[in-house]
Design a protein around this motif. Sequence first.
Motif, PDB file in Angstrom:
ATOM      1  N   SER A   1      53.538  24.880  18.673  1.00  0.00           N
ATOM      2  CA  SER A   1      53.427  24.063  19.867  1.00  0.00           C
ATOM      3  C   SER A   1      53.987  22.665  19.618  1.00  0.00           C
ATOM      4  N   PHE A   2      54.427  22.020  20.691  1.00  0.00           N
ATOM      5  CA  PHE A   2      54.935  20.668  20.590  1.00  0.00           C
ATOM      6  C   PHE A   2      53.789  19.735  20.229  1.00  0.00           C
ATOM      7  N   TRP A   3      54.114  18.601  19.610  1.00  0.00           N
ATOM      8  CA  TRP A   3      53.090  17.771  18.985  1.00  0.00           C
ATOM      9  C   TRP A   3      52.190  17.026  19.952  1.00  0.00           C
ATOM     10  N   ARG A   4      52.565  16.931  21.244  1.00  0.00           N
ATOM     11  CA  ARG A   4      51.693  16.253  22.193  1.00  0.00           C
ATOM     12  C   ARG A   4      51.869  16.872  23.578  1.00  0.00           C
ATOM     13  N   PRO A   5      50.866  16.741  24.444  1.00  0.00           N
ATOM     14  CA  PRO A   5      51.003  17.309  25.799  1.00  0.00           C
ATOM     15  C   PRO A   5      52.172  16.695  26.553  1.00  0.00           C
ATOM     16  N   VAL A   6      52.846  17.514  27.325  1.00  0.00           N
ATOM     17  CA  VAL A   6      53.977  17.078  28.142  1.00  0.00           C
ATOM     18  C   VAL A   6      53.642  17.365  29.602  1.00  0.00           C
ATOM     19  N   LEU A   7      53.782  16.366  30.465  1.00  0.00           N
ATOM     20  CA  LEU A   7      53.485  16.528  31.894  1.00  0.00           C
ATOM     21  C   LEU A   7      52.156  17.248  32.123  1.00  0.00           C
ATOM     22  N   PRO A   8      51.048  16.690  31.665  1.00  0.00           N
ATOM     23  CA  PRO A   8      49.756  17.344  31.910  1.00  0.00           C
ATOM     24  C   PRO A   8      49.493  17.505  33.407  1.00  0.00           C
ATOM     25  N   TRP A   9      48.747  18.539  33.749  1.00  0.00           N
ATOM     26  CA  TRP A   9      48.386  18.826  35.133  1.00  0.00           C
ATOM     27  C   TRP A   9      47.664  17.630  35.746  1.00  0.00           C
ATOM     28  N   GLY A  10      47.916  17.339  37.009  1.00  0.00           N
ATOM     29  CA  GLY A  10      47.206  16.267  37.706  1.00  0.00           C
ATOM     30  C   GLY A  10      47.665  14.893  37.255  1.00  0.00           C
ATOM     31  N   GLY A  11      46.762  13.939  37.355  1.00  0.00           N
ATOM     32  CA  GLY A  11      47.054  12.576  36.960  1.00  0.00           C
ATOM     33  C   GLY A  11      46.297  11.572  37.807  1.00  0.00           C
TER      34      GLY A  11
END
Length: 340
Positions: free
Chosen positions: A51-61
Motif C-alpha cells: 500500500s502507498f505510505w499515506r492516505p490519498v483523497l480520503p472519503w469526505g472532508g
Amino acid sequence: MESKLCYALTCTEDLEHLLSNPEEGAQIERTKTLFEEIRASVNNNEEQDRSFWRPVLPWGGVYTIRAGRKAISCTPLYVKISLKNTCTIDGFLMLLYVILRENETFPREVGLFLGKDFVEHFLYLMDSYDYTTVKLLWIWDRMSKRQYRSEVNRAALEIDLFGNEHENFTKNLENLMSTVQESLCTNCNCPARFQELLQRTINISPPRELPHRDLIQSAVDEFFCPKVVLCNEAGCDGLREFSHRVFCHGPPPFVILNMQMWRSENLAYVPYHLALCDHRYSLEGATLFNKEEHHYSAAFQIDGYWMHYDGLRSDNLVLLNKPPELLLLSSLVYIRCSDK
C-alpha cells in the motif's frame, strides 16, 4: 438519486482567494509530486508492503472558512463545510490526476476545456495533499455551473454528493468528449428532415447479438458508425440516414466510456487498446461500483502496475497483482496513444 446541496451555498471571498492563490492554502511543500511519490513506491515495492505510505483523497472532508467580513462581531465567524459521499467524484479526480501527471501534453489540452487556471490549481493542490480543497475546487469550479445555484447562508454547511458519478463528474467535463452525428431523412416532406445529434458523453450499450470480435470495440464502433433507421418523426414514413459520428473538437486526450448498462457476464474481457475515430487509445483505468454499499472506487495503472484506490479504506491506495475483477463496472478510461 441526484446529488444535492443540503444548505444554500456560494463561494465566500476567502475561498475564492484561496482557489485563485493556491500557494497560500498549501500545507506541505514537496520536492516530488504526488505522482512521483506513488511511482517510486510502486517501483520500490516490497511484497509485504503493498500500500502507498499515506492516505490519498480520503472519503469526505471538512473545510473551515471565514463566513465574511461584514459580521457584527469583531471576532471572525468561521464556518465548517462538511463533505459527504464524495466517492462520486473521488475516483475520477484520482484518475484525472494520474492522467495529467503521466502525460506531459495533456494538461495543456485539458486546460482548453476546463480552464488553464483550474488545471494548475488542481495539480498544485493534489501535490500538496490538500485533498478537501481539491474537492471543493471541483464542486465550485465545475459542478456549480449545474447542480449548485445558491444563496449566502451563514450556518453550518453540508455538501452531500450521494448519487451518480457520471452526473457529478463526467457531465461536468464541458465539451471534452462531445461528438456530433448528422442525419438526413429520405422523405422530402419530413418535418425535421435534417438533424444534428450532439452528445457530450460516450454511453455504449452491449451489442444485441454477440459479434465475432471484442464486445466493447464493437459497441464503440456502433456508437460512431453510420446507420439507416426508420424516421421517428410524427407522420413520416421515410428512412433516416446517419453519418459517421465525429468529435467536435478533435480526438480528446482521454475518453470515459459509460459502462453502467453492461452486466458482469458481458465483461469477461476488457480490451487494453481501443480504435476510436482513426486514433488508438490504451486502457488507463476504471471506476467500480459496489452495489451493496452504494460506493465507487477506482483502479489505474502506473508503469504497468495496477493500483486500486478506495477512499473509504485506511490503506486506500493498494498495489495489485492484476487488475481488479470488473464485475460491477461503472466506467472505462482510455488515454490517447502518442502518434509516435
